[in-house]
Design a protein around this motif. Structure first.
Motif, PDB file in Angstrom:
ATOM      1  N   ALA A   6      -5.293  11.366  -0.735  1.00  0.00           N
ATOM      2  CA  ALA A   6      -6.150  12.223   0.093  1.00  0.00           C
ATOM      3  C   ALA A   6      -7.613  12.036  -0.296  1.00  0.00           C
ATOM      4  CB  ALA A   6      -5.750  13.691  -0.077  1.00  0.00           C
ATOM      5  N   ASP A   7      -8.489  11.904   0.695  1.00  0.00           N
ATOM      6  CA  ASP A   7      -9.908  11.766   0.381  1.00  0.00           C
ATOM      7  C   ASP A   7     -10.512  13.145   0.149  1.00  0.00           C
ATOM      8  OD1 ASP A   7     -11.626  12.616   2.983  1.00  0.00           O
ATOM      9  OD2 ASP A   7      -9.736  11.695   3.599  1.00  0.00           O
ATOM     10  N   ILE A   8     -11.622  13.192  -0.550  1.00  0.00           N
ATOM     11  CA  ILE A   8     -12.213  14.445  -1.003  1.00  0.00           C
ATOM     12  C   ILE A   8     -12.669  15.320   0.156  1.00  0.00           C
ATOM     13  CG2 ILE A   8     -14.628  13.721  -1.273  1.00  0.00           C
ATOM     14  CD1 ILE A   8     -12.654  15.580  -3.977  1.00  0.00           C
ATOM     15  N   ARG A   9     -13.131  14.727   1.237  1.00  0.00           N
ATOM     16  CA  ARG A   9     -13.606  15.509   2.387  1.00  0.00           C
ATOM     17  C   ARG A   9     -12.450  16.194   3.109  1.00  0.00           C
ATOM     18  NH1 ARG A   9     -18.876  16.897   1.979  1.00  0.00           N
ATOM     19  NH2 ARG A   9     -20.113  15.089   1.341  1.00  0.00           N
ATOM     20  N   SER A  10     -11.335  15.493   3.244  1.00  0.00           N
ATOM     21  CA  SER A  10     -10.154  16.098   3.871  1.00  0.00           C
ATOM     22  C   SER A  10      -9.654  17.259   3.025  1.00  0.00           C
ATOM     23  CB  SER A  10      -9.045  15.052   4.031  1.00  0.00           C
ATOM     24  OG  SER A  10      -9.448  14.024   4.900  1.00  0.00           O
ATOM     25  N   LEU A  11      -9.642  17.047   1.705  1.00  0.00           N
ATOM     26  CA  LEU A  11      -9.216  18.119   0.797  1.00  0.00           C
ATOM     27  C   LEU A  11     -10.146  19.319   0.896  1.00  0.00           C
ATOM     28  CD1 LEU A  11      -8.084  16.452  -2.557  1.00  0.00           C
ATOM     29  CD2 LEU A  11      -6.702  17.794  -0.968  1.00  0.00           C
ATOM     30  N   GLN A  12     -11.423  19.060   1.050  1.00  0.00           N
ATOM     31  CA  GLN A  12     -12.394  20.148   1.173  1.00  0.00           C
ATOM     32  C   GLN A  12     -12.034  21.044   2.355  1.00  0.00           C
ATOM     33  OE1 GLN A  12     -16.412  18.870   1.960  1.00  0.00           O
ATOM     34  NE2 GLN A  12     -17.250  20.949   1.909  1.00  0.00           N
ATOM     35  N   HIS A  13     -11.657  20.434   3.487  1.00  0.00           N
ATOM     36  CA  HIS A  13     -11.274  21.207   4.668  1.00  0.00           C
ATOM     37  C   HIS A  13      -9.954  21.942   4.435  1.00  0.00           C
ATOM     38  CE1 HIS A  13     -10.546  22.347   8.834  1.00  0.00           C
ATOM     39  NE2 HIS A  13      -9.321  21.880   8.675  1.00  0.00           N
ATOM     40  N   ILE A  14      -8.977  21.244   3.880  1.00  0.00           N
ATOM     41  CA  ILE A  14      -7.657  21.851   3.655  1.00  0.00           C
ATOM     42  C   ILE A  14      -7.766  23.071   2.738  1.00  0.00           C
ATOM     43  CG2 ILE A  14      -5.376  21.487   2.608  1.00  0.00           C
ATOM     44  CD1 ILE A  14      -5.630  18.523   3.507  1.00  0.00           C
ATOM     45  N   LEU A  15      -8.564  22.938   1.680  1.00  0.00           N
ATOM     46  CA  LEU A  15      -8.692  24.022   0.704  1.00  0.00           C
ATOM     47  C   LEU A  15      -9.672  25.109   1.139  1.00  0.00           C
ATOM     48  CD1 LEU A  15      -8.771  21.869  -2.559  1.00  0.00           C
ATOM     49  CD2 LEU A  15      -6.838  23.152  -1.646  1.00  0.00           C
ATOM     50  N   GLY A  16     -10.492  24.805   2.137  1.00  0.00           N
ATOM     51  CA  GLY A  16     -11.441  25.804   2.627  1.00  0.00           C
ATOM     52  C   GLY A  16     -12.633  26.012   1.721  1.00  0.00           C
ATOM     53  N   HIS A  17     -13.134  24.924   1.119  1.00  0.00           N
ATOM     54  CA  HIS A  17     -14.297  25.012   0.238  1.00  0.00           C
ATOM     55  C   HIS A  17     -15.578  24.800   1.025  1.00  0.00           C
ATOM     56  CE1 HIS A  17     -11.676  23.820  -3.456  1.00  0.00           C
ATOM     57  NE2 HIS A  17     -11.746  25.123  -3.308  1.00  0.00           N
ATOM     58  N   ALA A  18     -16.591  25.622   0.726  1.00  0.00           N
ATOM     59  CA  ALA A  18     -17.877  25.448   1.386  1.00  0.00           C
ATOM     60  C   ALA A  18     -18.590  24.210   0.860  1.00  0.00           C
ATOM     61  CB  ALA A  18     -18.747  26.689   1.170  1.00  0.00           C
ATOM     62  N   SER A  19     -18.373  23.905  -0.419  1.00  0.00           N
ATOM     63  CA  SER A  19     -19.031  22.760  -1.043  1.00  0.00           C
ATOM     64  C   SER A  19     -18.006  21.771  -1.588  1.00  0.00           C
ATOM     65  CB  SER A  19     -19.934  23.240  -2.186  1.00  0.00           C
ATOM     66  OG  SER A  19     -20.399  22.158  -2.961  1.00  0.00           O
ATOM     67  N   VAL A  20     -18.298  20.500  -1.422  1.00  0.00           N
ATOM     68  CA  VAL A  20     -17.384  19.469  -1.912  1.00  0.00           C
ATOM     69  C   VAL A  20     -17.349  19.455  -3.440  1.00  0.00           C
ATOM     70  CG1 VAL A  20     -19.043  17.571  -2.029  1.00  0.00           C
ATOM     71  CG2 VAL A  20     -16.649  17.077  -1.511  1.00  0.00           C
ATOM     72  N   SER A  21     -18.412  19.949  -4.072  1.00  0.00           N
ATOM     73  CA  SER A  21     -18.443  19.992  -5.533  1.00  0.00           C
ATOM     74  C   SER A  21     -17.357  20.927  -6.074  1.00  0.00           C
ATOM     75  CB  SER A  21     -19.818  20.439  -6.028  1.00  0.00           C
ATOM     76  OG  SER A  21     -20.112  21.745  -5.572  1.00  0.00           O
ATOM     77  N   THR A  22     -17.043  21.975  -5.314  1.00  0.00           N
ATOM     78  CA  THR A  22     -15.957  22.880  -5.710  1.00  0.00           C
ATOM     79  C   THR A  22     -14.620  22.158  -5.621  1.00  0.00           C
ATOM     80  OG1 THR A  22     -17.219  24.729  -4.797  1.00  0.00           O
ATOM     81  CG2 THR A  22     -14.901  25.136  -5.306  1.00  0.00           C
ATOM     82  N   TYR A  41     -10.924  20.783  -8.487  1.00  0.00           N
ATOM     83  CA  TYR A  41      -9.482  20.887  -8.285  1.00  0.00           C
ATOM     84  C   TYR A  41      -8.761  19.547  -8.370  1.00  0.00           C
ATOM     85  CZ  TYR A  41      -9.930  25.734  -6.690  1.00  0.00           C
ATOM     86  OH  TYR A  41     -10.171  27.079  -6.625  1.00  0.00           O
ATOM     87  N   THR A  42      -9.516  18.466  -8.358  1.00  0.00           N
ATOM     88  CA  THR A  42      -8.889  17.144  -8.325  1.00  0.00           C
ATOM     89  C   THR A  42      -8.983  16.500  -9.690  1.00  0.00           C
ATOM     90  OG1 THR A  42     -10.982  16.252  -7.501  1.00  0.00           O
ATOM     91  CG2 THR A  42      -9.312  16.768  -5.872  1.00  0.00           C
ATOM     92  N   HIS A  43      -7.988  16.778 -10.516  1.00  0.00           N
ATOM     93  CA  HIS A  43      -8.005  16.278 -11.882  1.00  0.00           C
ATOM     94  C   HIS A  43      -7.433  14.867 -11.952  1.00  0.00           C
ATOM     95  CE1 HIS A  43      -8.614  20.493 -12.526  1.00  0.00           C
ATOM     96  NE2 HIS A  43      -7.446  20.753 -11.986  1.00  0.00           N
ATOM     97  N   VAL A  44      -8.128  14.004 -12.645  1.00  0.00           N
ATOM     98  CA  VAL A  44      -7.649  12.642 -12.847  1.00  0.00           C
ATOM     99  C   VAL A  44      -7.370  12.445 -14.334  1.00  0.00           C
ATOM    100  CG1 VAL A  44      -8.166  10.203 -12.541  1.00  0.00           C
ATOM    101  CG2 VAL A  44      -9.037  11.859 -10.900  1.00  0.00           C
ATOM    102  N   GLU A  45      -6.170  12.015 -14.650  1.00  0.00           N
ATOM    103  CA  GLU A  45      -5.764  11.844 -16.039  1.00  0.00           C
ATOM    104  C   GLU A  45      -6.464  10.638 -16.674  1.00  0.00           C
ATOM    105  OE1 GLU A  45      -3.964  14.015 -17.390  1.00  0.00           O
ATOM    106  OE2 GLU A  45      -2.815  14.990 -15.812  1.00  0.00           O
TER     107      GLU A  45
END
Length: 318
Positions: free
Chosen positions: A277-293, A297-301
């Motif tokens: 999933a790309d970060i912009r799509s996730l931003q919409h799905i999660l309902g974040h006003a800012s992509v920085s938020t 949520y997207t942790h990379v090991e």
């Protein structure tokens, strides 16, 4: 003691909800912080017992009293919160944000102050905590731990909504029957902002099963519009859902520390991100006003970061 607020504080709280679109929960947090701050200042000024703060009335606080507040008073308050109330850095950071917002309103919106003493107020630094979320294997173990109880179909469907859609617990609680049209879910998020997300097969099948095998048999099901109902036919509360998550965590044998509905949201976002999933799509799905938020949520090991570097085409030249 019955809490009575000065008009200037009440005006600010009304401004938060009606103009800024803050939730009632956020408004209560602001009210608590400002009330505690003003009580602290009165206690210091009148040399009152700090242990009896709850008995101090702030109803007679005037703008003249507020005009005398300095930056040093705010730091003294934050020190009191840390030393006497054992507030964490995150809790003190929230109080600092409340003060900055309140004084910005007094000077910028109401023109009641010539200077804003909170302009230079620094926010306590919050150390990075190790994020709590489940990986794919843990999430599958968690799902398998949902007991075949009276509310199995409801609980299973709720977990599907959490893990597939990354909903906030408040959003899940507020879902109604008419929130769903075909495979589209209408979600009302923070600040009453509305967004739509698509239901995937797991959500659709689990919801259909819950509606067919459980919901219609719950008392009050025909008169309550809430999608997910309690045994008594009432809308589920945040606290009840938190208890359900805690019980599944135990029953599954996973026993993940501090696993909460919000951690399921973290889990959903992380797994979606790791699966492309790309970060912009996730931003919409999660309902974040800012992509920085969203990025929080997207942790990379570390091992995944190492693998990316190993797979760099230029690595083959070495």
């Amino acid at each position: 003691m019955k809490r009575e607020l000065p008009k200037i504080v009440t005006d600010f709280l009304v401004y938060l909800t009606t103009i800024r679109g803050k939730s009632l929960r956020t408004r209560k947090e602001y009210e608590y912080d400002i009330t505690l701050f003003l009580r602290f200042l009165i206690a210091v000024e009148k040399d009152l017992e700090i242990t009896k703060m709850d008995e101090i009335s702030i109803k007679d606080v005037t703008i003249d009293f507020i005009k005398e507040i300095s930056l040093e008073d705010m730091y003294l308050f934050l020190e009191y919160c840390e030393m006497q109330r054992s507030n964490s850095a995150a809790s003190r950071a929230r109080k600092a944000a409340t003060l900055k917002s309140f004084f910005k309103y007094l000077k910028g919106k109401r023109r009641l102050l010539d200077e804003n003493p909170a302009d230079e107020l620094e926010t306590p630094k919050i150390g990075k905590k190790k994020p709590i979320y489940m990986d794919q294997q843990e999430a599958e173990l968690f799902i398998a731990g949902i007991k075949k109880s009276n509310h199995y179909y409801r609980n299973y469907s709720m977990i599907m909504f959490f893990l597939n859609l990354g909903l906030r617990v408040s959003e899940l609680c507020s879902l109604n029957l008419n929130s769903i049209q075909d495979n589209i879910l209408r979600v009302v998020g923070k600040g009453d902002k509305e967004r739509t997300v698509f239901l995937n097969k797991a959500c659709i099948v689990s919801l259909h099963t819950y509606m067919e095998k459980e919901r219609q048999y719950i008392q009050g099901a025909t008169t309550n519009d809430a999608l997910f109902l309690s045994q008594k036919g009432t809308r589920l509360t945040r606290q009840t859902i938190a208890k359900i998550i805690k019980q599944i965590n135990q029953d599954s044998g996973l026993n993940k520390e501090k696993l909460s509905p919000h951690k399921l949201r973290h889990t959903s976002a992380t797994i979606m991100y790791k699966n492309g999933a790309d970060i912009r799509s996730l931003q919409h799905i999660l309902g974040h006003a800012s992509v920085s938020t969203t990025q929080i949520y997207t942790h990379v090991e570390d091992k995944e970061i190492r693998q990316v570097i190993e797979n760099n085409p230029f690595n083959l030249l070495g």
